[in-house]
Write an enzyme that holds these catalytic residues in place. Structure first.
Site, mmCIF file in Angstrom:
data_model
loop_
_atom_site.group_PDB
_atom_site.id
_atom_site.type_symbol
_atom_site.label_atom_id
_atom_site.label_comp_id
_atom_site.label_asym_id
_atom_site.label_seq_id
_atom_site.Cartn_x
_atom_site.Cartn_y
_atom_site.Cartn_z
ATOM 1 N NE ARG A 261 31.700 41.438 26.752
ATOM 2 C CZ ARG A 261 31.790 41.861 28.011
ATOM 3 N NH1 ARG A 261 32.986 41.987 28.573
ATOM 4 N NH2 ARG A 261 30.704 42.144 28.700
ATOM 5 N NE ARG A 276 41.812 39.084 27.876
ATOM 6 C CZ ARG A 276 41.512 40.179 28.564
ATOM 7 N NH1 ARG A 276 40.540 40.958 28.127
ATOM 8 N NH2 ARG A 276 42.171 40.499 29.661
ATOM 9 C CD GLU A 348 35.976 43.203 34.950
ATOM 10 O OE1 GLU A 348 34.787 43.297 34.602
ATOM 11 O OE2 GLU A 348 36.918 43.704 34.297
ATOM 12 C CB SER A 351 32.194 45.182 36.315
ATOM 13 O OG SER A 351 32.340 46.565 36.129
ATOM 14 N NE ARG A 388 37.132 37.547 32.254
ATOM 15 C CZ ARG A 388 37.713 38.727 32.138
ATOM 16 N NH1 ARG A 388 37.709 39.569 33.164
ATOM 17 N NH2 ARG A 388 38.306 39.078 31.013
#
Length: 425
Positions: A261, A276, A348, A351, A388
């Site tokens: 990403r 991130r 988060e 999800s 994460r």
């Protein structure tokens, strides 16, 4: 994409969905207009083609001046047919282009608003009181360096910012997490999958990642291939252009893949450590079900995520994500956010999204039931986004001396190790 028939029958519902997403409501009227031109030009083309066929039969029987006149008429009609065909194709192309820009219909129970307008549904576990334990918690990067587990300096040297190395017990911890997550998914009936990290444009577009999310996608221009940001993409495209027999459903896959990403728009956010990053590994659940079973499957995916986070002994909450934060494909999304002690907030970790028929229509995946063929529903759910999850484990299970207690579920995959100890370099 949504059903055009639904758009024509209830455009106000589609307008309300666009408004809730914070997207262009005028797109609905543009699409309605294009669809009307598509249908009327199709009718016009069919009428002219029928007239052309009828004329061809008359020409075959005619002679002399009558035949000459019919041939002249046929020549003019052929030009009209060609023009009508071009108009039909242009209207159809415009309709499809606009339809691909339209997000999925937001579920009526989704809270309306932006990123901060979520609704907390559940809270699990308790936050540790580090002050009562007599020490100040270290953040995951400091812990990772003490353990010889994370090296961001050399990651930046080799690849740039937001890249990293997992070293020693860091690498072992990733492998333990992946193996434990796949074991849970397999026990729940998911088929384990190792998926491609590069996909064709139709796969990326079909899952809805070339619209508003396109800025976060890496593209290899020379090969016209995209690096996936999640194995949701190859798992969704796995049955592209197929008809699946109803008795095979539900189909559940657990994909493991690297993910890439750009993190466009996240400048200045989470620049410390590995929360991130541009490249990470992830275990993703993906389900194909009958549309009427989608909401129940969504709850199942959420329960499997909760089971996973509970097994890691992490305090977390479940939120109902607000409408403008859903992503184009999701009609509804639940996030599980773990408590990060040094940030003093939930972040988060997993999800799960109900994409209803949105992706299956774009990818032409259908189900055959009682001799009838129709689109099916697709759903996805992150089980373990590795970096994460490592952040949450290190920070929540740290001890005063910089060691980290290993959750019991991971110990069999770490040779029975109960504690990760600091190392001297």
């Amino acid at each position: 994409m949504i059903d055009l028939r639904l758009l024509r029958e209830d455009p106000d519902r589609v307008r309300a969905s666009q408004r809730a997403r914070g997207e262009d409501v005028a797109l609905v009227d543009s699409l309605l207009s294009a669809d009307e031109r598509r249908r009327s030009s199709g009718v016009r083309f069919d009428e002219l083609r029928n007239e052309q066929k009828g004329l061809g039969k008359l020409i075959g029987k005619a002679t002399g001046d009558e035949k000459a006149e019919l041939l002249q008429r046929a020549s003019r009609l052929a030009a009209d047919v060609k023009a009508a065909d071009a108009e039909r194709e242009a209207a159809d192309a415009e309709t499809q282009e606009l339809l691909l820009k339209l997000g999925n219909l937001v579920h009526p129970e989704v809270p309306v608003g932006g990123e901060e307008d979520f609704v907390t549904l559940e809270t699990h576990g308790t936050h540790r009181d580090f002050a009562a334990e007599g020490f100040e918690p270290r953040d995951h990067l400091e812990l990772g360096q003490l353990l010889g587990a994370i090296d961001v300096e050399r990651g930046a040297k080799v690849s740039g910012s937001r890249f990293y190395f997992l070293t020693g017990v860091g690498a072992l911890l990733e492998l333990a997490l992946v193996n434990a997550a796949i074991a849970q998914a397999t026990a729940a009936g998911f088929i384990p999958m190792l998926t491609p990290a590069l996909v064709r444009p139709q796969s990326m577009a079909g899952t809805g990642f070339l619209g508003q999310a396109a800025q976060d996608v890496y593209h290899l221009d020379k090969d016209d291939l995209y690096l996936v940001g999640t194995s949701e993409v190859p798992l969704a495209a796995y049955h592209m252009d197929e008809i699946i027999e109803a008795e095979r459903l539900p189909l559940r896959y657990a994909g493991f893949s690297p993910c890439f990403r750009r993190e466009a728009g996240s400048h200045g956010k989470d620049t410390r450590g590995i929360f991130r990053v541009h490249q990470f590994d992830k275990v993703e659940m993906f389900s194909y079900v009958l549309p009427e079973d989608a909401q129940a499957e969504h709850q199942r995916l959420l329960e499997w995520e909760k089971q996973w986070l509970t097994s890691l002994e992490l305090p977390f909450r479940v939120i109902d994500v607000a409408s403008a934060d859903l992503g184009a494909s999701a009609a509804r999304k639940f996030d599980c956010e773990a408590w990060i002690p040094t940030q003093g907030k939930y972040r988060e970790l997993t999800s799960t999204s109900d994409c209803t028929e949105f992706q299956s229509r774009r990818l032409s995946i259908r189900v055959r039931e009682d001799k009838k063929v129709r689109p099916l529903a697709t759903l996805n759910g992150t089980l373990c986004a590795v970096p994460r999850t490592i952040v949450a484990i290190l920070e929540n299970h740290q001890q005063a001396d910089g060691s980290v207690r290993v959750p019991e579920v991971l110990r069999p995959y770490l040779g029975g190790r109960e504690v990760l100890e600091p190392v001297t370099r």
